[in-house]
Enzyme design. Structure first.
Site, PDB file in Angstrom:
ATOM      1  CG  HIS A 240       8.377  -8.493  19.592  1.00  0.00           C
ATOM      2  ND1 HIS A 240       8.247  -9.188  18.417  1.00  0.00           N
ATOM      3  CD2 HIS A 240       9.588  -7.886  19.547  1.00  0.00           C
ATOM      4  CE1 HIS A 240       9.353  -9.025  17.687  1.00  0.00           C
ATOM      5  NE2 HIS A 240      10.174  -8.237  18.348  1.00  0.00           N
TER       6      HIS A 240
HETATM    7  C1  BDR Z   1      10.434 -11.386  22.486  1.00  0.00           C
HETATM    8  O1  BDR Z   1      11.786 -11.555  22.883  1.00  0.00           O
HETATM    9  C2  BDR Z   1      12.148 -10.534  23.772  1.00  0.00           C
HETATM   10  O2  BDR Z   1      13.405 -10.028  23.454  1.00  0.00           O
HETATM   11  C3  BDR Z   1      11.072  -9.482  23.697  1.00  0.00           C
HETATM   12  O3  BDR Z   1      10.911  -8.854  24.952  1.00  0.00           O
HETATM   13  C4  BDR Z   1       9.859 -10.256  23.304  1.00  0.00           C
HETATM   14  O4  BDR Z   1       9.186 -10.784  24.425  1.00  0.00           O
HETATM   15  C5  BDR Z   1      10.398 -11.149  20.988  1.00  0.00           C
HETATM   16  O5  BDR Z   1      10.959 -12.238  20.318  1.00  0.00           O
END
Ligand code: BDR
Ligand code: CA
Length: 315
Positions: A240
């Site tokens: 992500h």
């Molecule tokens: C996002 O949520 C967090 O848990 C991760 O670091 C990322 O930024 C993904 O949905």
């Protein structure tokens, strides 16, 4: 950006596993001058996120990069974390030494505002946690959109299901009010949501092949992902936050659609839902990424971090 020049960048993080890998990409990129890192409550508490950020930067031999602590809770809701995914310490229990340095005395929103004012429009922001710090910075300096060149946000689930709720992605779900302030501003934003980050993964067979001589970035990836691949038995880890850094470096990695973004700030179960409003030109238009060149991104990720990347279907 002309050839050979660098971008001034502030990253706003809630350092969990993928934030750590995103930091490693920014540190490794010769095109990024990471002028500071700001922290926010998200995956873990603010104190833990700040400690993790210092640990990760030191491990990456980037202790020169200052860290600024930001908001300890969302603007108007109770904070919830994601330790069920990132492990109780947020870094999957990775054996990364505790840092002996501290955060800077200035708060994160103040640092963002001060740096933007000093940078004559030559500042890029990459926000990969809840948007609380940026919302406060906008309140401190309403002219921020004119002072910031580009903003890349990891957040939202525009055409796909959420991961915090069926409607909302985690970063937006934690602080919908902050996300709405950012979405309603004139910041030049690109939103990198689950629509594209779920197409970009590091796979277990690649992780297995990271060797001891792959340098601090490679071994950081190996250690922070160990919990997911071995304890939880995952076969892939979504990239992500690294994708947000990738899009800052190479905007063409994603294909986007333009339009205002609407964030649901109701008190109902759909709170934190983000939607692209099509067909309404003329107002605070953002870019929302809807497809990604996954192979190109994974090559960029692997090349910068010393991680072996093989042919895989996207996902
Ligand atoms: C996002 O949520 C967090 O848990 C991760 O670091 C990322 O930024 C993904 O949905
Ligand atoms: Ca994050």
């Amino acid at each position: 950006m002309s050839a050979g020049s660098t971008m001034n960048v502030i990253m706003d993080v809630d350092t969990g596993v993928d934030d750590a890998m995103a930091l490693a990409m920014a540190v490794a990129s010769p095109e990024i001058d990471l002028v500071g890192v700001t922290t926010v409550a998200g995956n873990v508490s603010l104190v833990q996120a700040t400690s993790n950020t210092l640990r990760v930067l030191d491990y990456l031999e980037a202790s020169r990069i200052p860290v600024y602590r930001g908001m300890s809770r969302p603007l108007s809701r109770d904070h919830f974390d994601a330790v069920h995914f990132h492990g109780t310490d947020g870094l999957g229990g990775a054996p990364i030494p505790v840092s002996h340095r501290s955060q800077e005395p200035m708060t994160a929103p103040e640092f963002i505002v001060q740096t933007a004012r000093e940078s004559n429009g030559d500042l890029n922001l990459v926000c990969v946690g809840p948007l609380t710090n940026l919302a406060v910075a906008l309140s401190l300096e309403p002219d921020l959109p004119r002072l910031v060149s580009r903003l890349v946000i990891m957040g939202g689930a525009f055409t796909v299901a959420g991961n915090a709720t069926p409607w909302a992605e985690f970063n937006i779900a934690v602080d919908p009010e902050a996300a709405r302030i950012v979405a309603d501003s004139d910041l030049n934003a690109t939103w990198i949501g689950l629509d594209v980050t779920h197409q970009t993964s590091l796979y277990r067979d690649e992780w297995d092949k990271i060797t001891d001589d792959s340098g601090p970035a490679g071994t950081l990836v190996r250690e922070v992902c160990r919990y997911s691949f071995t304890e939880r038995g995952d076969q892939n880890m979504h990239l992500h936050d690294p994708l947000a850094v990738g899009v800052l470096l190479q905007p063409g990695l994603v294909t986007s659609e333009a339009g205002p973004v609407m964030v649901d700030t109701s008190l109902s179960s759909s709170a934190g839902m983000a939607r692209l409003i099509r067909s309404e030109g003329g107002q605070n238009s953002a870019e929302v990424a809807l497809s990604v060149r996954s192979t190109e991104f994974r090559s960029l990720f692997g090349g910068l971090l010393g991680v072996p990347i093989h042919d895989h279907e996207s996902g």
